[in-house]
Design a protein around this motif. Structure first.
Motif, short mmCIF file in Angstrom:
data_model
loop_
_atom_site.label_atom_id
_atom_site.label_comp_id
_atom_site.label_asym_id
_atom_site.label_seq_id
_atom_site.Cartn_x
_atom_site.Cartn_y
_atom_site.Cartn_z
N GLN A 365 0.84 -1.10 -0.05
CA GLN A 365 0.25 0.02 -0.02
C GLN A 365 0.68 1.09 0.08
N LEU A 366 2.01 1.21 0.83
CA LEU A 366 3.14 2.37 0.79
C LEU A 366 3.51 2.54 -0.68
N GLY A 367 4.01 1.42 -1.13
CA GLY A 367 4.53 1.46 -2.43
C GLY A 367 3.58 2.04 -3.58
N GLU A 368 2.56 1.50 -3.55
CA GLU A 368 1.51 2.17 -4.50
C GLU A 368 1.15 3.60 -4.30
N HIS A 369 1.24 3.97 -3.15
CA HIS A 369 0.82 5.43 -2.63
C HIS A 369 2.02 6.12 -3.17
N LEU A 370 3.27 5.98 -3.09
CA LEU A 370 4.53 6.67 -3.72
C LEU A 370 4.62 6.47 -5.09
N LYS A 371 4.22 5.51 -5.96
CA LYS A 371 4.13 5.65 -7.13
C LYS A 371 3.22 6.56 -7.82
N SER A 372 1.91 6.63 -7.05
CA SER A 372 0.87 7.62 -7.49
C SER A 372 1.42 8.97 -7.20
N LEU A 373 2.37 9.31 -6.00
CA LEU A 373 2.83 10.50 -5.86
C LEU A 373 3.92 11.06 -6.97
N PHE A 374 4.49 10.33 -7.41
CA PHE A 374 5.70 10.36 -8.07
C PHE A 374 5.21 10.54 -9.42
N GLY A 375 3.85 9.94 -9.89
CA GLY A 375 3.38 9.56 -11.06
C GLY A 375 3.06 11.15 -11.49
N GLU A 376 2.56 11.86 -10.56
CA GLU A 376 1.87 13.09 -10.78
C GLU A 376 3.15 13.93 -11.49
N GLY A 377 4.32 13.84 -11.44
CA GLY A 377 5.42 14.49 -12.12
C GLY A 377 5.92 15.63 -11.31
N SER A 378 5.23 16.11 -10.23
CA SER A 378 5.59 17.26 -9.70
C SER A 378 6.84 17.03 -8.77
N LEU A 379 7.05 15.83 -8.22
CA LEU A 379 8.20 15.47 -7.17
C LEU A 379 9.32 14.84 -7.87
N ASP A 380 9.35 14.62 -9.41
CA ASP A 380 10.40 14.05 -10.16
C ASP A 380 11.85 14.81 -9.95
N SER A 381 11.80 16.10 -9.52
CA SER A 381 13.16 16.70 -9.51
C SER A 381 13.78 16.34 -8.00
N MET A 396 13.17 -4.09 6.23
CA MET A 396 11.94 -4.54 5.21
C MET A 396 11.28 -3.19 4.55
N LEU A 397 10.91 -2.38 5.19
CA LEU A 397 10.60 -0.99 4.80
C LEU A 397 11.70 -0.41 3.91
N GLN A 398 12.91 -0.11 4.49
CA GLN A 398 13.78 0.41 3.80
C GLN A 398 14.24 -0.13 2.33
N THR A 399 14.17 -1.43 2.37
CA THR A 399 14.35 -2.07 1.08
C THR A 399 13.23 -1.89 -0.10
N HIS A 400 12.26 -1.86 0.70
CA HIS A 400 10.94 -1.81 -0.24
C HIS A 400 10.78 -0.58 -0.96
N VAL A 401 11.10 0.60 -0.09
CA VAL A 401 10.98 1.90 -0.75
C VAL A 401 12.08 2.25 -1.60
N LYS A 402 13.03 1.63 -1.20
CA LYS A 402 14.25 1.88 -2.28
C LYS A 402 13.94 0.97 -3.45
N SER A 403 13.21 0.06 -3.68
CA SER A 403 12.81 -0.73 -4.63
C SER A 403 11.82 -0.01 -5.68
N ILE A 404 11.08 0.83 -4.80
CA ILE A 404 10.05 1.49 -5.73
C ILE A 404 10.60 2.79 -6.24
N LEU A 405 11.55 3.53 -5.63
CA LEU A 405 12.10 4.73 -6.08
C LEU A 405 13.56 4.41 -6.02
#
Length: 579
Positions: A365-381, A396-405
C-alpha cells in the motif's frame, strides 16, 4: 499567569500508537545553541528486560475508571502479573494498549468510548487524558529534580504531536484531552509529526560533502520526509528557504500502514492457525500469555531482513496449545505442520518468507501510494528521501521503498525513532520555522446568497421573507492545494444574521476534495463542524460581522469582528460531534 512568550522550558509529548515519551529543553540553552541536541532532555524507560528510549503506549486504570495506576512498561508488567496470579484486578481494572489509532479516519465525538483489553469500557477522552497527564507529570517530576528551584508551571510551552494526515476533529480531541490531563490550553501547541521530524533533520547534519564534512541542508534543497510510525506513515515534502525556514510544497498525505499493520497481519495468521474461537478465548482468559506473544513478535520483526532464510522463533504459550486441544481434541503441534510453520512445546518457528509476508500488505500500500505521488510528475526533481520514525529502522521497509524509487538518495538519520520527539522540542522554541503550508482540502462555510437566475440551481431556491435565496452555497475561504503562509489571514468575509434580534450567528464549516465546489451538498463535501459567533442582537442591517480564518498553522484559527466597531466578538469553532 505569565505570557507564554516568557516561557523558560519547551516540553514535548509524543503519544504514539505503540511507543510514547516526552522531551524538553530550556530556553536559555536553545538560545545559546539551537543545534545542540544534547541540550534536549529525554528519559530512559525500564521494561524489566531492557532499557528503552520510549515506553510502550499502555495504561492501567483502577476499577473506579478514573484513577491511573501505571503507564508504559510498568502498566504492562503489572497487568501480566495480574494475569499470572489470576487476580481480581484482571477483570475489574482497565488495561488499554495501542489506542491512538482510534482517532484515525473516523467521526469523533466527545462521548465515544474505548474498550479495554479485558473488555471494560471507558470514555475515550478520559483514556487519552490520563495518558497525556502521566507523561506531563513524569516530565515535571524528572526535570524538577535537575533544578534547584521548582519550575514555574506557567512558564512552560507544551507541544503535543499528532499525525499530519489527521483531520481537525482529531486534533481538537487531542487538545481537549491534553487540557483535561492538566495542560493549560493557552500554553499548548499542536505539532504535526512529519513537520517536526523534518525540522529535526534540517538541524541535525545529514548531508556529507565530497570532502567528508557533514553539513545541514542548504537553502533551496527539497526533500521528502517519510515518517513511519506505529500507526500511520505520514509523508510531507519541504524546501529549505534562504532564511532557514521550511516551505511545504506538497500537501501532507499517507495512510495507516505503520508497524501495527504488520502486527495485525501476524494476528490474522495466528487466528488462521488456531481458529477464531480458540483465539478469542485465549485472548480473554490468558492475557499475560497473549501480551507475551506480541512482545516477542515486536522484537523479532525489528530484525527480519529481505533475503534472510533462517527460521524465526516466536514464543508459544502452553495455554494456547491447551485451548486448541480442548476445542479440537487434537494437538496444535501436529495440526499445523507444512504451513511454513513448525511447532515445538514452547516455540512457533516460522520460515523467513512467512515472517516477511506479514509486511506485504502495508508495504504494498505504501509502494502504490509512492508510485501515485511520483506519477503526478511534480516530485520528479526531488532526489532526497528521509526516513524517520520507529518503523523506519525496519530493513523490510527500507528495502521496499528503495525498490519503488531506485534512483533516489535515502537517508535514515541518527536517532530516527526520536526525530519527531526532539523535533517537537525544536518546534516549540521556534514555531514560525514552518513558514508555508499547503492546504489539504478546500475549506469554507455553508451560506445563502441572493438567488440569480441562470447561475444557481433551481432546486436551491428558497423564499425568505420577500427575497429569493440560493441555499447550501459553499462559501470558499481557501482552496485545496493553495499555499498559505504562517499567520496569514484570509480576506475577511462579511456575514449578517437573517433575523432581527439574533444573538448568535452559526455556520456549518465544510471541506471538499474539489478545488471549487459550488454547493455543500456536492458529493465531494464533508461537514466538519460548526462556527458560532456572538453578535449584539441589533437590527439585521446593523449587525454584520467580519469572519477571518487562518489556515497556515497546525490548526485552523478563526477571528470575528463587528464590522462597524471593529470589536472582536466571542467566537469558537467546534469540529467534534456532540453525539
Amino acid at each position: 499567569m505569565a505570557h507564554i512568550d516568557d516561557y523558560l522550558v519547551v516540553a514535548a509529548i509524543d503519544l504514539g500508537t505503540t511507543y510514547s515519551s516526552w522531551a524538553c529543553s530550556f530556553r536559555h540553552e536553545y538560545n545559546k545553541d539551537p543545534k545542540n541536541m544534547k541540550a534536549i532532555i529525554c528519559p530512559l524507560w525500564n521494561s524489566g528486560d531492557h532499557i528503552s528510549e520510549k515506553a510502550c503506549t499502555a495504561i492501567l486504570v483502577k476499577e473506579d475508571g478514573k484513577t491511573l495506576d501505571s503507564f508504559g512498561y510498568e502498566a504492562e508488567n503489572k497487568y501480566v502479573h495480574f494475569a499470572d496470579d489470576e487476580a481480581e484486578e484482571l477483570h475489574t481494572w482497565y488495561y488499554f494498549w495501542r489506542f491512538k489509532m482510534l482517532l484515525y479516519n473516523r467521526k469523533i465525538s466527545r462521548n465515544m468510548t474505548l474498550e479495554s483489553v479485558n473488555g471494560n469500557v471507558m470514555p475515550a477522552l478520559k483514556v487519552f487524558a490520563l495518558a497525556i497527564g502521566y507523561l506531563k507529570n513524569d516530565l515535571l517530576e524528572n526535570v524538577c529534580k535537575k533544578m534547584v528551584d521548582v519550575i514555574d508551571a506557567d512558564r512552560i510551552r507544551w507541544v503535543l504531536t499528532v499525525p499530519a494526515i489527521w483531520d481537525e476533529s482529531a486534533k481538537q480531541f487531542m487538545r481537549e484531552a491534553a487540557v483535561e490531563g492538566g495542560i493549560p490550553n493557552e500554553q499548548l501547541t499542536i505539532a504535526l509529526e512529519p513537520e517536526v521530524a523534518s525540522l529535526y533533520c534540517n538541524i541535525v547534519p545529514v548531508e556529507i560533502t565530497d570532502g567528508g564534512k557533514v553539513l545541514p541542508f542548504q537553502g533551496g534543497t527539497k526533500y521528502i520526509i517519510i515518517d513511519a510510525g506505529g500507526g500511520t506513515i505520514d509523508i510531507t515534502v519541504h524546501e529549505v528557504i534562504g532564511d532557514g525556514t521550511l516551505k511545504e510544497i506538497c500537501r501532507p498525505n499517507g495512510g495507516n500502514w505503520g508497524g501495527t499493520a504488520v502486527d495485525k497481519a501476524f494476528e490474522r495468521f495466528l487466528i488462521g492457525l488456531v481458529g477464531n474461537s480458540v483465539y478469542d478465548t485465549f485472548k480473554k482468559t490468558d492475557l499475560g500469555d497473549y501480551l507475551d506473544i506480541f512482545r516477542d513478535f515486536e522484537r523479532k520483526k525489528r530484525t527480519i531482513e529481505p533475503g534472510k532464510t533462517l527460521p524465526v522463533p516466536i514464543r508459544l504459550p502452553h495455554r494456547l496449545n491447551e485451548r486448541f486441544n480442548e476445542d479440537n481434541h487434537t494437538d496444535l503441534v501436529g495440526s499445523i505442520q507444512g504451513k511454513g510453520v513448525t511447532v515445538t512445546s514452547d516455540k512457533l518457528k516460522m520460515q523467513s518468507d512467512v515472517m516477511q509476508g506479514f509486511f506485504k500488505d502495508a508495504l504494498e500500500q505504501l509502494g502504490e501510494h509512492l508510485k501515485s505521488l511520483f506519477g503526478e510528475g511534480s516530485l520528479d526533481s526531488i532526489d532526497t528521501i528521509i526516513l524517520v520514525g520507529g518503523f523506519s529502522d525496519s530493513k523490510m521497509l527500507q528495502t521496499h521503498v528503495k525498490s519503488i524509487l531506485p534512483n533516489k538518495r535515502f537517508i535514515v538519520p541518527h536517532e530516527a525513532g526520536l526525530a519527531v520527539l526532539k523535533g517537537a522540542v525544536l518546534f516549540g522554541h521556534n514555531p514560525s520555522v514552518i513558514g508555508h503550508r499547503i492546504c489539504k482540502l478546500t475549506y469554507g462555510v455553508k451560506t445563502s446568497v441572493t438567488f440569480e437566475n441562470g447561475k444557481h440551481r433551481e432546486d436551491k431556491r428558497k423564499k425568505v421573507g420577500n427575497e429569493d435565496l440560493c441555499v447550501d452555497v459553499f462559501d470558499i475561504h481557501v482552496n485545496k492545494g493553495q499555499s498559505v503562509k504562517l499567520n496569514e489571514k484570509q480576506a475577511p468575509v462579511v456575514y449578517k444574521p437573517q433575523k432581527n434580534g439574533q444573538k448568535t450567528v452559526s455556520f456549518q464549516f465544510y471541506s471538499s476534495t474539489d478545488c471549487n465546489p459550488e454547493y455543500v451538498t456536492d458529493n465531494s463535501c464533508t461537514e466538519l463542524g460548526k462556527i458560532t459567533i456572538n453578535v449584539l442582537g441589533k437590527t439585521h442591517d446593523d449587525n454584520a460581522v467580519e469572519v477571518t480564518l487562518s489556515f497556515g498553522g497546525t490548526e485552523i484559527q478563526i477571528e470575528a469582528r463587528d464590522q462597524k466597531t471593529g470589536k472582536a466578538t466571542n467566537t469558537k469553532i467546534d469540529f467534534i460531534e456532540k453525539n
